[in-house]
Design an enzyme around this catalytic site. Structure first.
Site, mmCIF file in Angstrom:
data_model
loop_
_atom_site.group_PDB
_atom_site.id
_atom_site.type_symbol
_atom_site.label_atom_id
_atom_site.label_comp_id
_atom_site.label_asym_id
_atom_site.label_seq_id
_atom_site.Cartn_x
_atom_site.Cartn_y
_atom_site.Cartn_z
ATOM 1 N N SER A 81 0.807 -1.228 0.000
ATOM 2 C CA SER A 81 0.000 0.000 0.000
ATOM 3 C C SER A 81 0.839 1.277 0.000
ATOM 4 C CB SER A 81 -0.966 0.000 1.188
ATOM 5 O OG SER A 81 -1.878 -1.064 1.045
ATOM 6 N N THR A 128 -5.416 -3.400 8.295
ATOM 7 C CA THR A 128 -5.277 -4.786 7.852
ATOM 8 C C THR A 128 -5.142 -5.728 9.054
ATOM 9 O OG1 THR A 128 -4.120 -6.207 6.279
ATOM 10 C CG2 THR A 128 -2.773 -4.574 7.401
ATOM 11 N N LYS A 150 -8.999 -5.526 11.817
ATOM 12 C CA LYS A 150 -10.188 -5.071 11.086
ATOM 13 C C LYS A 150 -11.457 -5.067 11.944
ATOM 14 C CE LYS A 150 -8.652 -6.164 6.409
ATOM 15 N NZ LYS A 150 -8.973 -6.838 5.141
ATOM 16 N N ASP A 187 -13.342 -3.657 1.021
ATOM 17 C CA ASP A 187 -12.935 -4.983 0.528
ATOM 18 C C ASP A 187 -14.004 -5.605 -0.384
ATOM 19 O OD1 ASP A 187 -10.394 -5.234 1.605
ATOM 20 O OD2 ASP A 187 -11.083 -6.162 3.462
ATOM 21 N N ALA A 208 -16.477 -25.538 11.553
ATOM 22 C CA ALA A 208 -17.398 -24.743 12.380
ATOM 23 C C ALA A 208 -17.392 -23.279 11.933
ATOM 24 C CB ALA A 208 -16.992 -24.846 13.853
HETATM 25 P P1 NDP Z 1 -7.938 -14.610 8.278
HETATM 26 O O1 NDP Z 1 -6.754 -14.859 9.130
HETATM 27 O O2 NDP Z 1 -9.124 -13.913 8.831
HETATM 28 O O3 NDP Z 1 -8.446 -16.031 7.693
HETATM 29 C C1 NDP Z 1 -7.540 -16.961 7.163
HETATM 30 C C2 NDP Z 1 -8.313 -18.089 6.486
HETATM 31 O O4 NDP Z 1 -7.370 -18.928 5.797
HETATM 32 C C3 NDP Z 1 -9.078 -18.991 7.453
HETATM 33 O O5 NDP Z 1 -10.268 -19.413 6.824
HETATM 34 C C4 NDP Z 1 -8.094 -20.175 7.664
HETATM 35 O O6 NDP Z 1 -8.733 -21.383 8.013
HETATM 36 C C5 NDP Z 1 -7.531 -20.284 6.261
HETATM 37 N N1 NDP Z 1 -6.215 -20.940 6.186
HETATM 38 C C6 NDP Z 1 -5.039 -20.479 6.686
HETATM 39 N N2 NDP Z 1 -4.041 -21.324 6.378
HETATM 40 C C7 NDP Z 1 -4.590 -22.356 5.682
HETATM 41 C C8 NDP Z 1 -4.053 -23.538 5.099
HETATM 42 N N3 NDP Z 1 -2.746 -23.842 5.168
HETATM 43 N N4 NDP Z 1 -4.903 -24.359 4.448
HETATM 44 C C9 NDP Z 1 -6.218 -24.069 4.352
HETATM 45 N N5 NDP Z 1 -6.789 -22.964 4.915
HETATM 46 C C10 NDP Z 1 -5.971 -22.117 5.557
HETATM 47 O O7 NDP Z 1 -7.343 -13.829 7.000
HETATM 48 P P2 NDP Z 1 -8.136 -12.877 5.983
HETATM 49 O O8 NDP Z 1 -9.465 -13.458 5.721
HETATM 50 O O9 NDP Z 1 -8.055 -11.478 6.426
HETATM 51 O O10 NDP Z 1 -7.197 -12.973 4.676
HETATM 52 C C11 NDP Z 1 -7.126 -14.158 3.898
HETATM 53 C C12 NDP Z 1 -6.180 -13.926 2.710
HETATM 54 O O11 NDP Z 1 -6.723 -12.947 1.835
HETATM 55 C C13 NDP Z 1 -4.794 -13.405 3.126
HETATM 56 O O12 NDP Z 1 -3.803 -14.028 2.338
HETATM 57 C C14 NDP Z 1 -4.873 -11.916 2.818
HETATM 58 O O13 NDP Z 1 -3.607 -11.354 2.506
HETATM 59 C C15 NDP Z 1 -5.778 -11.919 1.591
HETATM 60 N N6 NDP Z 1 -6.492 -10.657 1.372
HETATM 61 C C16 NDP Z 1 -6.325 -10.042 0.184
HETATM 62 C C17 NDP Z 1 -7.005 -8.886 -0.094
HETATM 63 C C18 NDP Z 1 -6.811 -8.236 -1.427
HETATM 64 O O14 NDP Z 1 -7.206 -7.078 -1.594
HETATM 65 N N7 NDP Z 1 -6.271 -8.945 -2.401
HETATM 66 C C19 NDP Z 1 -7.902 -8.238 0.880
HETATM 67 C C20 NDP Z 1 -8.024 -8.991 2.126
HETATM 68 C C21 NDP Z 1 -7.322 -10.146 2.346
HETATM 69 P P3 NDP Z 1 -9.051 -21.757 9.563
HETATM 70 O O15 NDP Z 1 -10.287 -20.983 9.941
HETATM 71 O O16 NDP Z 1 -9.265 -23.223 9.518
HETATM 72 O O17 NDP Z 1 -7.839 -21.329 10.355
#
Ligand code: NDP
Length: 273
Positions: A18, A64, A68, A104, A156
């Site tokens: 950013s 970020t 959030k 987003d 869940a």
């Molecule tokens: P969160 O930490 O809130 O959620 C992470 C998610 O990824 C959870 O559902 C988690 O599952 C899952 N996860 C993590 N590691 C693994 C793995 N090895 N295998 C399978 N599932 C996995 O993160 P965010 O939702 O904020 O962000 C998610 C992604 O999106 C990030 O990489 C972030 O950088 C990207 N992003 C990009 C944006 C853009 O503008 N391009 C905007 C916002 C986010 P579990 O619940 O089981 O832990």
């Protein structure tokens, strides 16, 4: 006159693109702006927000992970864009108050539109159930997707997210059938950051389906490589990042960036990956 300040606030935040994007746009539009990356722990975040509110030098923050949800809780007022995702990725500082917004979901839709990918009537699968997945599911529901299925490593969490939007839910290992039928598959997990794909062993995507990964580093994530090999149309996360940032710029300056400037910003970041 002092230069207006803005920042991306998170932990970690050193990897954020950013500052480079906002500096690029500020130079292009000849706007004075000092945009920094501000690393704040969850303990430090509330006091820093309180200080920024009372300091007339800040325009706003891009917020970020992991702040959030807390940003929305601590804001003095919130825009309706925050209500369905239940989180804020922008705080605007105005007259001693912090106002929360979420760009987003709209950034995700703008990215789909810029690529020509469908949302209305589409059968969509969303992988992941974190903050970003919430914004994606909200956007797809609002856009009139025919079906939205949410699959997550932790079942869940998928069920809780799907219940908010009347979507189907399951664990990742249960996603094969829905994936094979989907017109649009969105990887909203952070699995790509660790160099893995969330697709279950042997999963197939429909040829011609759209496959979007929100993770933008690396540019070709394992998920996008698998999607490409299956004949799906891959779309990286950089487009969404740039589109949501353009909406943040509009909140900061009240100015809609011209399309050529938005696209130039994306090319600038492609060079940085
Ligand atoms: P969160 O930490 O809130 O959620 C992470 C998610 O990824 C959870 O559902 C988690 O599952 C899952 N996860 C993590 N590691 C693994 C793995 N090895 N295998 C399978 N599932 C996995 O993160 P965010 O939702 O904020 O962000 C998610 C992604 O999106 C990030 O990489 C972030 O950088 C990207 N992003 C990009 C944006 C853009 O503008 N391009 C905007 C916002 C986010 P579990 O619940 O089981 O832990």
């Amino acid at each position: 006159m002092s230069i207006p300040r803005a920042a991306v606030v998170g932990d970690p935040v050193g990897h954020s693109l950013s500052p480079r994007l906002f500096a690029f746009w500020a130079a292009w539009r000849e706007r004075p702006l000092a945009y920094e990356a501000l690393r704040l722990s969850t303990d430090e975040f509330p006091a820093a927000l309180k200080a920024a509110r009372g300091d007339g030098g800040w325009i706003g923050w891009s917020v970020t992970v992991p702040h959030k949800a807390r940003a929305l809780e601590l804001a003095d007022a919130s825009d309706p864009s925050t209500s369905q995702p239940g989180a804020a990725n922008v705080l605007l500082f105005r007259a001693g108050e912090a106002v929360a917004f979420n760009t987003d979901a709209a950034g995700f839709m703008a990215a789909l539109e810029s690529a020509g990918a469908p949302s209305f009537g589409a059968r969509a699968v969303v992988l992941g159930a974190g903050g970003a997945a919430g914004a994606v599911v909200a956007a797809l529901r609002r856009a009139g997707a025919a079906e939205v299925c949410v699959f997550n490593r932790g079942r869940a969490r998928a069920e809780a997210l799907a219940a908010r939007f009347g979507a189907r839910a399951g664990g990742l290992e249960e996603s094969a059938e829905a994936l094979a039928a989907a017109d649009l598959v969105v990887n909203a997990t952070s699995a790509g950051l660790s160099g893995v794909s969330p697709l279950p062993e042997g999963a197939r995507l429909k040829a011609g389906a759209w496959a979007m990964d929100l993770t933008y580093r690396p540019r070709e994530t394992p998920f996008l490589a698998q999607a490409r090999a299956a004949g799906a149309r891959p779309l990286g996360g950089l487009t969404m990042l740039v589109r949501q940032a353009a909406l943040t710029w509009r909140l900061f300056y009240g100015e809609t960036l011209p399309e050529d400037v938005v696209a130039a910003g994306e090319r600038e970041l492609e060079g940085a990956l």
